[in-house]
Write an enzyme that holds these catalytic residues in place. Structure first.
Site, PDB file in Angstrom:
ATOM      1  N   GLU B  74      11.788 102.417 -32.359  1.00  8.93           N
ATOM      2  CA  GLU B  74      10.859 101.516 -33.036  1.00  8.93           C
ATOM      3  C   GLU B  74      11.561 100.806 -34.194  1.00  8.93           C
ATOM      4  OE1 GLU B  74       7.241 103.211 -35.377  1.00  8.93           O
ATOM      5  OE2 GLU B  74       8.926 102.650 -36.663  1.00  8.93           O
ATOM      6  N   ASP B 131       6.347 101.728 -27.683  1.00  8.32           N
ATOM      7  CA  ASP B 131       6.306 100.614 -28.646  1.00  8.32           C
ATOM      8  C   ASP B 131       7.720 100.202 -29.047  1.00  8.32           C
ATOM      9  OD1 ASP B 131       6.707 102.928 -30.196  1.00  8.32           O
ATOM     10  OD2 ASP B 131       5.739 102.060 -31.954  1.00  8.32           O
TER      11      ASP B 131
END
Lengths: 703, 365
Positions: B74, B131
């Site tokens: 991330e 993500d």
């Protein structure tokens, strides 16, 4: 995936060819077996020299920067001890090349392994000068370093398919300079179920790479990834000559150790004397407990508990830990040194589940001795909490018998109850409970247990029939070494539905007779062996003589199936004499259960002496005849009887069976002949029944 | 003006929300489109330098200084996106080199999510975090186009395909985003499937759909919106970070996680706003909750409504300010205008907000 791995194999093989070609070319050897060219674009180094990235070195040389050249030579020498600097460096510096300071900076960063910064600097330069291109060698060098990092990281995280795909895309990584990469690729093949390709990589490496340390390490890797036979195949690449010959002895020793280890836990496998000697040597040459343990288990499982004991002791001294302690206790137990075993195993019981198991086993065996041993209160009272906390039914049962045999009937009753609460179907505990309640005159409890078990246990049913308390006392009462030689109460009291002419009564009778004969003949081992077989015991791990004694004891207690497995243990481990005796016992056990063919098989497990062979054969044939008769296979019954008659005279009751078999087959003349013969021996009633039947069959109209 | 008009028209759905909570998820009253962002050149060099020097190491690793200086996919994804926003190709290249060699090692082509400088091997959890993968692919795609760099474009496409292949879950008619390739789906945990709504980086979906059109990006995107509407229709009107969607019509906080609107979920409004999805009625409710007169940005128990922790770092405060700007045109307060990076996560959120405001609402900053 399939694609990737085949591609890499081609790459590896291609390199293999390249390397072979290099080795052969000075001598003008044969061309490669396939025209496949090396996929490696880098220039081939001469001889076995590793492929070293010399691009930075050449660059500094071309700049005439002697200080940096020397530093780079030092660095490369440290990395690759076998490397020698190229001889053409001075020529390079001759030409005047325009110095590009950015390129120099890039190489410096590269040299310091600051790859991200090299990339960043290239990007920086390109953003100010879109037409600028980094040197081709630098781009290749960066790609290679990045590929090696990714491959290494993927391998560290067990991402084997990534390892293989990176290797496939970067075949120039697969050289002797990057032995670590080759190892990782080999491992990736192994972890993706392609052991043959793992072997190919190792073969490539052993054929082409020179560093003896790396070569030995390659075989060590192989030991952990390839089956032993493939490792053994790789030993052929050992270089016995040259400046730095290989020494793969440690690999051979490990393979030998593994063979002994495999045989160590399997009494059907034997290790070669050579392998055993190798492991012996290993035990002497190191302070490690490992090889000693292997040898100890081997001895334990191959009938030598005394030697095993010594070795386990050595292993303990070398911090062999739980496994050594377990083996030591098991050896003591096998040697029937139960008191010592208990003391020793007690201290280790909490170390591992196996240690607890052997402690319980030893404690149970200690208590269950018959006659009951004199045990210090201290010992018994420390066994109790362990048995309780482990909820070990055999232990509770043993405590029951121990209490019973020392006339503590209330305690015995409680322990048998406890055992049953932990294992509801434990017949010996139920029997113990019945005996204890009987001794305590606790009619209600006695009746309850009888009601529950009457149908499942003959001996409990017999107790209820009322004739056995005396016998039972005898069986378990302590000091009567030569106790009952007469057939046990079970035999005499068994309620078998007897009909005239039915074979069953006969069988019970003869079997008992056979055993009686044996009893007198071999009273020795039977009387001297412990009769502690009231409780369930696993015969595995018993010494052969103990197993044999247990077998006879169980026969006496009319538990033939358990007896058979005890005899089995004696057959597995025992001397020729013990085996003969055990095979005999096992046959009798099967005969008792009417398992005639199993009895015949058992009788063949060890050669028997003449009289015994006759005796067993006669019994087996007798039972076979009876079984055939019961099943209506009369021809077979007669055949078995005839065979039997060839070795022993036919008894009256079997003659009756023969007569009835003829009768059933309609051979009335033969039947009549047999029945008349029986009549002459004095069994007129049974004979008359037969004769009448023949008459009726012949002349049914008269009825 | 447009914002003002929207605000009025939103009054009616606001009144009806309680009655039509479920119906609204079926036929939303707002437009289902994503406005694309340009990204490049939306960060001031000063702010970017402050961030870069504090969190990005020479080898291209973004260190999470609140978590033992670990790195994660991330963080690398945010780093790439912010480097692009700052038009800093040099740093972008560094971050990418680290990400490529250290994290992009999984057999399925996704990135390992956790990297610890004090561990050996450095990848201490080889699982992916979806993500992170989406941020990486999105930043690479944008950079590839902006700087005409085919290496980035190729890597973006590879990642997009890997995301589509490995992280799209399916349950009956719905297709949703799994937080990781393993461990969250039906059958992989008792309350599976479990989702995390803050993993839907809405602005990335049309871009990734263009790179890997064989996967159902649009359905996943829509499912994210539906789930958000559904999970914000309760009394507290906040989604939990981790949500079990085993019963699709009756989602609940996932087992083993606190039932909280926490550090994960507070990014959701930022992602919605960055994607231009300002019409979503829930944003108004949230703006209300986040306003200075109310509780502000906080970690909230989604069952009881209790505040567990108020978040005061300027990186969290600017989320509320950005929301107020987008919905009401309220300028960002002066106190938030100077960037003072302390911790990696709020500082990252700060720049992600600033970069977007700089592009879409320069009048607020």
């Amino acid at each position: 995936m399939r694609l990737a791995s085949s591609a890499i194999t081609i790459a590896v093989l291609g390199l293999g060819f390249a390397a072979i070609a290099q080795q052969d070319s000075p001598a003008g050897g044969q061309p490669p077996a396939s025209p496949s060219p090396t996929p490696n674009a880098a220039p081939a180094p001469s001889g076995n020299q590793p492929q070293v990235d010399e691009s930075a070195l050449r660059y500094f040389a071309s700049q005439g920067d002697t200080r940096r050249v020397n530093a780079e030579i030092a660095r490369l020498r440290a990395l690759y001890p076998n490397w020698t600097p190229p001889s053409d460096l001075s020529q390079l510096s001759a030409g005047t090349v325009t110095i590009d300071p950015i390129v120099e900076r890039l190489w410096n960063l590269y040299k310091e392994d600051r790859i991200a910064e090299v990339r960043a600097a290239i990007a920086e330069r390109q953003s100010s000068d879109p037409n600028w291109k980094p040197p081709e060698e630098l781009v290749t060098a960066l790609d290679t370093v990045e590929a090696r990092r990714r491959l290494t990281n993927a391998s560290d995280s067990g991402q084997w398919r990534t390892v293989l795909s990176v290797a496939t895309e970067n075949p120039n990584l697969l050289t002797c300079v990057n032995v670590d990469v080759l190892w990782r690729v080999a491992e990736a093949f192994a972890k993706t179920e392609q052991p043959n390709r793992t072997r190919d990589v190792y073969t490539y490496l052993l054929t082409n790479c020179a560093n003896p340390g790396e070569r030995l390490a390659t075989l060590q890797k192989a030991l952990s990834l390839l089956p032993d036979n493939q490792v053994a195949d790789l030993l052929q690449f050992e270089r016995k000559t040259g400046d730095e010959p290989d020494n793969f002895d440690s690999i051979r020793e490990e393979l030998a150790r593994r063979r002994v280890e495999r045989a160590a836990n399997d009494d059907k496998m034997t290790a070669s004397a050579e392998d055993l000697a190798t492991v012996e040597r290993l035990t002497r040459n190191s302070d490690e407990p490992g090889p000693v343990l292997v040898l100890a288990w081997y001895n334990y499982h191959h009938g030598n508990p005394a030697r095993a004991l010594e070795l386990f002791k050595t292993a303990l001294d070398r911090n062999g830990g739980n496994k050594a302690a377990e083996g030591y206790a098991m050896s003591l137990r096998a040697l029937e040194r139960l008191a010592e075993a208990e003391v020793f195993a007690y201290d280790w019981r909490d170390k591992a589940p196996e240690n607890m198991k052997i402690y319980l086993d030893v404690a149970t065996a200690l208590l269950a001795q018959d006659p009951p041993p004199r045990l210090e209160t201290r010992i018994v009272s420390r066994i109790v909490p362990v048995v309780t906390s482990q909820r070990f039914p055999d232990g509770a049962q043993a405590l029951g018998w121990f209490s019973y045999n020392t006339s503590q009937f209330q305690t015995a009753r409680d322990w048998f109850r406890q055992a049953l609460s932990w294992r509801a179907d434990d017949e010996p505990s139920a029997y113990g409970l019945a005996l204890s309640t009987q001794r305590l005159n606790d009619r209600a409890a006695f009746n309850a247990i009888v009601a529950q078990w009457r149908d499942r246990s003959e001996r409990i049913a017999d107790l209820a029939a009322g004739t056995t308390p005396r016998a039972a006392q005898q069986r378990v009462a302590p000091p009567q070494p030569m106790a009952p030689l007469e057939p046990g109460p079970q035999e005499s009291m068994r309620s078998v539905p007897v009909r005239a002419g039915t074979p069953r009564a006969f069988v019970e009778h003869t079997t008992t007779a056979v055993e009686q004969g044996f009893t007198t003949a071999t009273a020795g081992p039977r009387a001297s062996g412990s009769r502690n077989c009231l409780m369930t015991r696993n015969p595995d791990g018993l010494a052969p003589n103990a197993a044999l004694a247990l077998g006879w004891c169980l026969m006496e207690a009319n538990r033939p199936m358990e007896a058979a497995s005890a005899f089995d243990q004696a057959i597995r481990r025992g001397s020729a004499r013990t085996r003969e005796e055990a095979a005999y016992g096992k046959s009798l056990a099967y005969l008792r259960k009417n398992l005639t063919s199993e009895a015949a098989v058992a009788a063949a497990q060890a050669p028997q002496t003449g009289p015994r062979r006759v005796e067993l054969s006669a019994s087996i044939l007798g039972q076979r005849a009876l079984a055939a008769y019961r099943d209506g296979r009369y021809v077979e019954a007669i055949l078995a009887l005839s065979e039997r008659a060839r070795i022993v005279p036919e008894q009256t009751d079997l003659m009756l069976i023969r007569g009835w078999s003829y009768f059933k087959l309609g051979r009335y003349n033969d039947a009549e002949k047999v029945f008349r013969a029986v009549q002459r021996t004095g069994y007129s009633d049974e004979a008359s029944v037969g004769l009448n039947a023949v008459l009726e069959a012949r002349y049914p109209v008269r009825q | 003006m447009r914002i003002f008009a929207k605000r009025r028209s939103a009054l009616l759905p606001c009144l009806l929300a309680g009655l039509l909570a479920l119906a609204s998820s079926v036929s939303p009253s707002w437009s289902l489109t994503v406005q694309t962002l340009n990204v490049v050149g939306t960060l001031s060099p000063a702010e970017w330098d402050a961030y870069r020097t504090r969190f990005i190491e020479d080898d291209g690793r973004i260190a999470d200084n609140a978590n033992g200086n670990i790195s994660h996919s991330e963080g690398q994804g945010y780093g790439l996106l912010l480097a692009l926003a700052a038009n800093d190709r040099v740093t972008f290249e560094k971050i990418w080199t680290f990400t490529f060699t250290e994290l992009l090692i999984r057999d399925d082509g996704l990135a390992a999510w956790k990297w610890d400088p004090s561990a050996k091997p450095r990848v201490t959890d080889r699982n992916n975090a979806t993500d992170g993968d989406i941020l990486l692919a999105y930043a690479l795609a944008k950079a590839g186009a902006a700087w005409k760099e085919p290496r980035y474009a190729a890597a973006a496409q590879k990642l997009a395909k890997a995301i589509g292949k490995n992280t799209f879950g399916r349950d009956g008619g719905s297709v949703f985003l799994l937080p990781g390739a393993e461990g969250f789906n039906e059958g992989e945990r008792p309350d599976g499937p479990v989702v995390n709504l803050s993993y839907w980086i809405f602005e990335a979906f049309p871009v990734l759909a263009g790179l890997a059109p064989e996967y159902e990006w649009n359905r996943v995107w829509r499912e994210g919106v539906n789930l958000l509407q559904q999970t914000t229709s309760g009394r507290i009107r906040l989604p939990a970070d981790w949500i079990s969607i085993q019963r699709r019509m009756q989602t609940k906080p996932a087992d083993g996680f606190p039932p909280e609107f926490g550090y994960n979920s507070l990014r959701i409004p930022l992602y919605l706003l960055r994607a231009g999805m300002t019409d979503l009625e829930w944003l108004r409710a949230l703006k209300q909750r986040w306003s200075a007169e109310n509780e502000g940005v906080a970690v909230v128990n989604v069952v009881t409504g209790q505040v567990r922790e108020r978040l005061n770092d300027q990186g969290y405060a600017i989320l509320a300010a950005g929301l107020a700007c987008a919905l009401d045109g309220t300028p960002v307060p002066a106190a938030l205008k100077a960037f003072e990076p302390q911790l990696y996560y709020p500082s990252t959120l700060y720049l992600m907000t600033k970069s977007w405001l700089g592009e879409k609402y320069p009048q607020c900053v």
